[in-house]
Design a protein around this motif. Sequence first.
Motif, PDB file in Angstrom:
ATOM      1  N   MET A   1      10.077 -71.727   5.077  1.00 20.95           N
ATOM      2  CA  MET A   1       9.035 -72.927   4.248  1.00 20.95           C
ATOM      3  C   MET A   1       8.477 -72.907   3.435  1.00 20.95           C
ATOM      4  SD  MET A   1       7.311 -74.954   6.530  1.00 20.95           S
ATOM      5  CE  MET A   1       5.589 -74.733   6.897  1.00 20.95           C
ATOM      6  N   TRP A   2       7.839 -71.380   3.238  1.00 19.10           N
ATOM      7  CA  TRP A   2       6.847 -71.975   1.973  1.00 19.10           C
ATOM      8  C   TRP A   2       7.082 -71.715   0.464  1.00 19.10           C
ATOM      9  CZ3 TRP A   2       6.173 -69.299   6.863  1.00 19.10           C
ATOM     10  CH2 TRP A   2       4.919 -69.823   7.965  1.00 19.10           C
ATOM     11  N   THR A   3       8.620 -71.034   0.247  1.00 17.50           N
ATOM     12  CA  THR A   3       8.972 -70.899  -0.437  1.00 17.50           C
ATOM     13  C   THR A   3       9.615 -72.225  -1.350  1.00 17.50           C
ATOM     14  OG1 THR A   3      11.565 -70.591   0.107  1.00 17.50           O
ATOM     15  CG2 THR A   3       9.920 -68.693  -0.296  1.00 17.50           C
ATOM     16  N   ALA A   6       6.251 -76.252  -2.013  1.00 15.85           N
ATOM     17  CA  ALA A   6       5.278 -77.223  -3.423  1.00 15.85           C
ATOM     18  C   ALA A   6       5.923 -77.746  -4.207  1.00 15.85           C
ATOM     19  CB  ALA A   6       5.155 -75.739  -4.027  1.00 15.85           C
ATOM     20  N   GLY A   7       7.583 -77.918  -4.450  1.00 16.47           N
ATOM     21  CA  GLY A   7       8.200 -79.175  -5.097  1.00 16.47           C
ATOM     22  C   GLY A   7       7.998 -80.265  -4.212  1.00 16.47           C
ATOM     23  N   MET A   8       7.620 -80.169  -3.437  1.00 13.91           N
ATOM     24  CA  MET A   8       7.441 -81.359  -2.106  1.00 13.91           C
ATOM     25  C   MET A   8       5.821 -82.338  -2.215  1.00 13.91           C
ATOM     26  SD  MET A   8      10.664 -81.875  -1.481  1.00 13.91           S
ATOM     27  CE  MET A   8      10.794 -82.612   0.329  1.00 13.91           C
ATOM     28  N   GLY A   9       5.269 -81.272  -2.029  1.00 21.02           N
ATOM     29  CA  GLY A   9       3.223 -81.405  -1.776  1.00 21.02           C
ATOM     30  C   GLY A   9       2.929 -80.430  -2.546  1.00 21.02           C
ATOM     31  N   ASN A  10       1.272 -80.604  -2.088  1.00 20.12           N
ATOM     32  CA  ASN A  10      -0.030 -80.638  -2.423  1.00 20.12           C
ATOM     33  C   ASN A  10      -0.286 -79.300  -1.074  1.00 20.12           C
ATOM     34  OD1 ASN A  10      -0.305 -82.711  -4.573  1.00 20.12           O
ATOM     35  ND2 ASN A  10      -0.400 -81.067  -5.328  1.00 20.12           N
ATOM     36  N   SER A  11       0.266 -79.797  -0.088  1.00 19.95           N
ATOM     37  CA  SER A  11       0.003 -78.508   0.456  1.00 19.95           C
ATOM     38  C   SER A  11       0.455 -78.774   2.223  1.00 19.95           C
ATOM     39  CB  SER A  11      -1.597 -78.743   1.556  1.00 19.95           C
ATOM     40  OG  SER A  11      -1.548 -80.403   1.788  1.00 19.95           O
ATOM     41  N   TRP A  12       0.400 -77.755   2.593  1.00 19.56           N
ATOM     42  CA  TRP A  12       2.065 -77.858   3.745  1.00 19.56           C
ATOM     43  C   TRP A  12       0.878 -77.135   4.829  1.00 19.56           C
ATOM     44  CZ3 TRP A  12       2.608 -76.126  -1.095  1.00 19.56           C
ATOM     45  CH2 TRP A  12       2.856 -74.387  -1.482  1.00 19.56           C
ATOM     46  N   ARG A  13       1.249 -77.682   6.558  1.00 20.60           N
ATOM     47  CA  ARG A  13       0.695 -76.797   7.647  1.00 20.60           C
ATOM     48  C   ARG A  13       1.724 -75.003   7.690  1.00 20.60           C
ATOM     49  NH1 ARG A  13      -2.265 -79.145  11.614  1.00 20.60           N
ATOM     50  NH2 ARG A  13      -2.001 -77.874  12.601  1.00 20.60           N
ATOM     51  N   THR A  14       0.142 -74.302   8.306  1.00 18.12           N
ATOM     52  CA  THR A  14       0.965 -72.800   7.850  1.00 18.12           C
ATOM     53  C   THR A  14       0.744 -72.235   9.794  1.00 18.12           C
ATOM     54  OG1 THR A  14      -1.420 -71.979   7.830  1.00 18.12           O
ATOM     55  CG2 THR A  14       0.466 -72.137   5.810  1.00 18.12           C
ATOM     56  N   THR A  15       0.399 -73.217  10.901  1.00 19.79           N
ATOM     57  CA  THR A  15       0.471 -72.813  11.754  1.00 19.79           C
ATOM     58  C   THR A  15       0.456 -73.907  12.776  1.00 19.79           C
ATOM     59  OG1 THR A  15      -2.222 -73.186  11.993  1.00 19.79           O
ATOM     60  CG2 THR A  15      -1.033 -70.972  11.468  1.00 19.79           C
ATOM     61  N   GLY A  16       0.317 -74.179  14.233  1.00 16.94           N
ATOM     62  CA  GLY A  16       0.195 -75.516  15.180  1.00 16.94           C
ATOM     63  C   GLY A  16      -1.489 -75.465  15.021  1.00 16.94           C
ATOM     64  N   TRP A  44      -1.055 -75.694  -1.511  1.00 17.34           N
ATOM     65  CA  TRP A  44      -1.686 -74.728  -0.878  1.00 17.34           C
ATOM     66  C   TRP A  44      -1.362 -75.385   0.270  1.00 17.34           C
ATOM     67  CZ3 TRP A  44      -5.058 -72.382  -3.572  1.00 17.34           C
ATOM     68  CH2 TRP A  44      -5.319 -72.910  -5.308  1.00 17.34           C
ATOM     69  N   ASN A  45      -2.167 -73.456   1.213  1.00 20.72           N
ATOM     70  CA  ASN A  45      -1.470 -73.400   2.653  1.00 20.72           C
ATOM     71  C   ASN A  45      -2.722 -73.437   3.377  1.00 20.72           C
ATOM     72  OD1 ASN A  45       0.581 -71.558   2.108  1.00 20.72           O
ATOM     73  ND2 ASN A  45      -0.897 -69.420   2.008  1.00 20.72           N
ATOM     74  N   ASP A  46      -2.060 -74.848   4.817  1.00 22.08           N
ATOM     75  CA  ASP A  46      -3.010 -75.482   5.741  1.00 22.08           C
ATOM     76  C   ASP A  46      -3.664 -74.777   6.736  1.00 22.08           C
ATOM     77  OD1 ASP A  46      -4.465 -77.104   6.951  1.00 22.08           O
ATOM     78  OD2 ASP A  46      -3.321 -79.304   6.454  1.00 22.08           O
ATOM     79  N   PRO A  47      -3.653 -74.550   7.302  1.00 21.07           N
ATOM     80  CA  PRO A  47      -3.868 -73.344   8.346  1.00 21.07           C
ATOM     81  C   PRO A  47      -5.061 -73.755   8.894  1.00 21.07           C
ATOM     82  CG  PRO A  47      -5.854 -72.324   7.056  1.00 21.07           C
ATOM     83  CD  PRO A  47      -5.185 -73.240   6.213  1.00 21.07           C
ATOM     84  N   ASP A  48      -4.940 -75.375   9.019  1.00 23.08           N
ATOM     85  CA  ASP A  48      -5.500 -76.135   9.939  1.00 23.08           C
ATOM     86  C   ASP A  48      -6.884 -76.497   9.918  1.00 23.08           C
ATOM     87  OD1 ASP A  48      -6.208 -79.098  11.660  1.00 23.08           O
ATOM     88  OD2 ASP A  48      -5.483 -78.186  13.195  1.00 23.08           O
ATOM     89  N   MET A  49      -7.595 -77.576  10.482  1.00 25.36           N
ATOM     90  CA  MET A  49      -9.322 -78.330  10.078  1.00 25.36           C
ATOM     91  C   MET A  49     -10.075 -76.877  10.850  1.00 25.36           C
ATOM     92  SD  MET A  49     -10.148 -79.963  13.242  1.00 25.36           S
ATOM     93  CE  MET A  49      -9.857 -80.494  14.654  1.00 25.36           C
ATOM     94  N   LEU A  50     -11.321 -76.684  10.179  1.00 30.47           N
ATOM     95  CA  LEU A  50     -12.237 -75.831  10.449  1.00 30.47           C
ATOM     96  C   LEU A  50     -13.025 -76.530  11.685  1.00 30.47           C
ATOM     97  CD1 LEU A  50     -14.484 -75.071   7.208  1.00 30.47           C
ATOM     98  CD2 LEU A  50     -12.698 -74.028   8.586  1.00 30.47           C
ATOM     99  N   GLU A  51     -13.445 -75.604  12.799  1.00 28.37           N
ATOM    100  CA  GLU A  51     -13.493 -75.805  14.394  1.00 28.37           C
ATOM    101  C   GLU A  51     -15.088 -75.544  14.294  1.00 28.37           C
ATOM    102  OE1 GLU A  51     -12.771 -76.977  16.284  1.00 28.37           O
ATOM    103  OE2 GLU A  51     -11.076 -77.970  16.360  1.00 28.37           O
TER     104      GLU A  51
END
Length: 67
Positions: A1-3, A6-16, A44-51
Amino acid sequence: MWTWDAGMGNSWRTTGDIAANYNSMLNIFHANVGLASYAGSGGWNDPDMLEIGNGMSATEDRTQFSL
């Protein structure tokens, strides 16, 4: 997925979704350790929000912010 994301958007979720606890934060950190090379200018990788401030201890908040 991570490869190809980048051609589809500026960030992508990496986890639930993250939960406001140390185990969830640590699991997401470990899932993202090897993904830095897939991120860069414009994608950019998006590991979800800050808690931070959502129920973890001050030490756990600082740890998540540092990671």
